[in-house]
Write an enzyme that holds these catalytic residues in place. Structure first.
Site, PDB file in Angstrom:
ATOM      1  N   SER A  97      -1.393  -9.424  -2.688  1.00 18.25           N
ATOM      2  CA  SER A  97      -0.703  -8.690  -3.942  1.00 18.25           C
ATOM      3  C   SER A  97      -1.508  -7.422  -4.418  1.00 18.25           C
ATOM      4  CB  SER A  97      -1.268  -9.818  -4.936  1.00 18.25           C
ATOM      5  OG  SER A  97      -2.169 -10.342  -4.966  1.00 18.25           O
ATOM      6  N   PHE A  99      -3.582  -4.471  -2.212  1.00 21.68           N
ATOM      7  CA  PHE A  99      -4.779  -3.905  -0.343  1.00 21.68           C
ATOM      8  C   PHE A  99      -5.877  -3.279  -1.427  1.00 21.68           C
ATOM      9  CE2 PHE A  99      -0.835  -5.503   1.415  1.00 21.68           C
ATOM     10  CZ  PHE A  99      -0.959  -5.682   2.066  1.00 21.68           C
ATOM     11  N   HIS A 131      -0.296  -2.095 -16.577  1.00 20.04           N
ATOM     12  CA  HIS A 131       0.474  -1.436 -15.649  1.00 20.04           C
ATOM     13  C   HIS A 131       1.631  -0.244 -15.934  1.00 20.04           C
ATOM     14  CE1 HIS A 131      -1.138  -4.705 -12.818  1.00 20.04           C
ATOM     15  NE2 HIS A 131      -1.203  -3.320 -11.460  1.00 20.04           N
ATOM     16  N   LYS A 135       6.868  -0.443 -13.238  1.00 21.13           N
ATOM     17  CA  LYS A 135       6.865  -2.006 -12.620  1.00 21.13           C
ATOM     18  C   LYS A 135       7.210  -3.052 -12.916  1.00 21.13           C
ATOM     19  CE  LYS A 135       3.019  -4.903 -11.177  1.00 21.13           C
ATOM     20  NZ  LYS A 135       3.745  -4.992  -9.493  1.00 21.13           N
TER      21      LYS A 135
END
Length: 233
Positions: A97, A99, A131, A135
Site C-alpha cells: 500500500s 513503498f 490525501h 486519489k
C-alpha cells in the site's frame, strides 16, 4: 536493469526519473492508450496505475515471466486471485500500500505500539488519513495496512469509515488539495492521548521505495513484502 512502467501518471513520471538517475532503462511506459509491447523484454515491472487496470497489468507481468512491484491500491478483492496466478506462473511479486521507506518504518512502529496498548482497555484507537483530491480510493491502502497492523496485535476485529463499534477502528478519510499523504494513529482515553503520525512531503519517497523494491525483486521468484526488501523482520 530494464524496467517496464505500468501506469504513467504523476507517480509514474517520478519513478521514471528516479530509475533513470539510478542507471536503469525504461522499456515500456504503459498508459490507457498503448499496449504491453516491450513488457517481455523487462527485467522487472512497476505498477502504479489505477484500481481498474491493476489486475490486467499484474496478470500480464506474470504471463510474460516478468516480476512485478505493485503500488496500486483499491483492487485487493482480487489479491488472492493474483497470488494464485503468481504461484502458477512461478512469478515474483511485491504488493504494498506504500513503498515509502519512512512509512514502512512507521508500519513497524504502529504494530509495536498496538502490542503495548492492547494491555490497556481505557484507550480507544482511531485513525485519520489525508490525501490529494485526485486519489480514487478511500480509505487509503496505507490506512488499511495500519488498521490491519493494529487488528493483528490487539482485540480489534475490523475497521470502518462509519461510527465505530467497540471492536472496530474508525478511519477518517479526507481529500484536500494536493496533499501527498498524511497518516495519524490516535489512542484516546479520558485522561490523555497518544498519537503517532507520518507526513509525506512529496512523492519522492514513494517512488524511490518502489525502485528499490524493483531492484531487489529482479531475478527472484515468490511473494514478498517491503519487510523482506528492507530486512525489517
Amino acid at each position: 536493469m530494464k524496467i517496464a512502467l505500468l501506469g504513467y501518471g504523476k507517480m509514474g513520471k517520478v519513478i521514471e526519473r528516479i530509475a533513470l538517475e539510478r542507471g536503469h532503462e525504461i522499456v515500456l511506459k504503459k498508459d490507457e492508450f498503448n499496449t504491453y509491447d516491450g513488457l517481455s523484454t523487462a527485467d522487472v515491472a512497476i505498477d502504479f496505475s489505477v484500481p481498474t487496470a491493476a489486475v490486467s497489468n499484474i496478470s500480464a507481468c506474470f504471463n510474460s515471466n516478468v516480476p512485478v512491484v505493485s503500488g496500486t491500491t483499491g483492487w485487493l478483492e482480487h489479491y488472492d486471485e493474483m497470488i494464485a496466478l503468481c504461484n502458477e506462473k512461478k512469478g515474483g511479486f511485491i504488493s504494498s500500500s506504500n513503498f515509502s521507506l519512512g512509512v514502512n518504518i512507521f508500519f513497524g512502529l504502529n504494530e509495536y505500539l498496538a502490542k503495548i496498548m492492547s494491555q490497556f482497555d481505557t484507550y480507544k484507537v482511531s485513525m485519520e488519513e489525508i490525501h490529494h483530491i485526485h486519489k480514487l480510493d478511500a480509505p487509503s491502502g496505507t490506512a488499511i495496512s495500519l488498521a490491519q497492523g493494529v487488528i493483528q496485535n490487539s482485540s480489534y476485529a475490523n475497521w470502518t469509515l462509519e461510527e465505530a463499534q467497540n471492536n472496530e477502528i474508525h478511519i477518517e478519510a479526507k481529500r484536500i488539495g494536493e496533499v501527498p499523504g498524511t497518516h495519524t494513529v490516535n489512542y484516546d482515553s479520558a485522561i490523555d492521548s497518544i498519537e503517532i503520525k507520518h507526513t509525506a512531503h512529496n512523492r519522492e519517497g514513494f517512488a524511490l521505495g518502489a525502485v528499490i523494491a524493483a531492484e531487489w525483486l529482479a531475478g527472484k521468484q515468490g511473494i514478498f513484502t517491503m519487510k523482506d526488501v528492507l530486512n525489517l523482520k
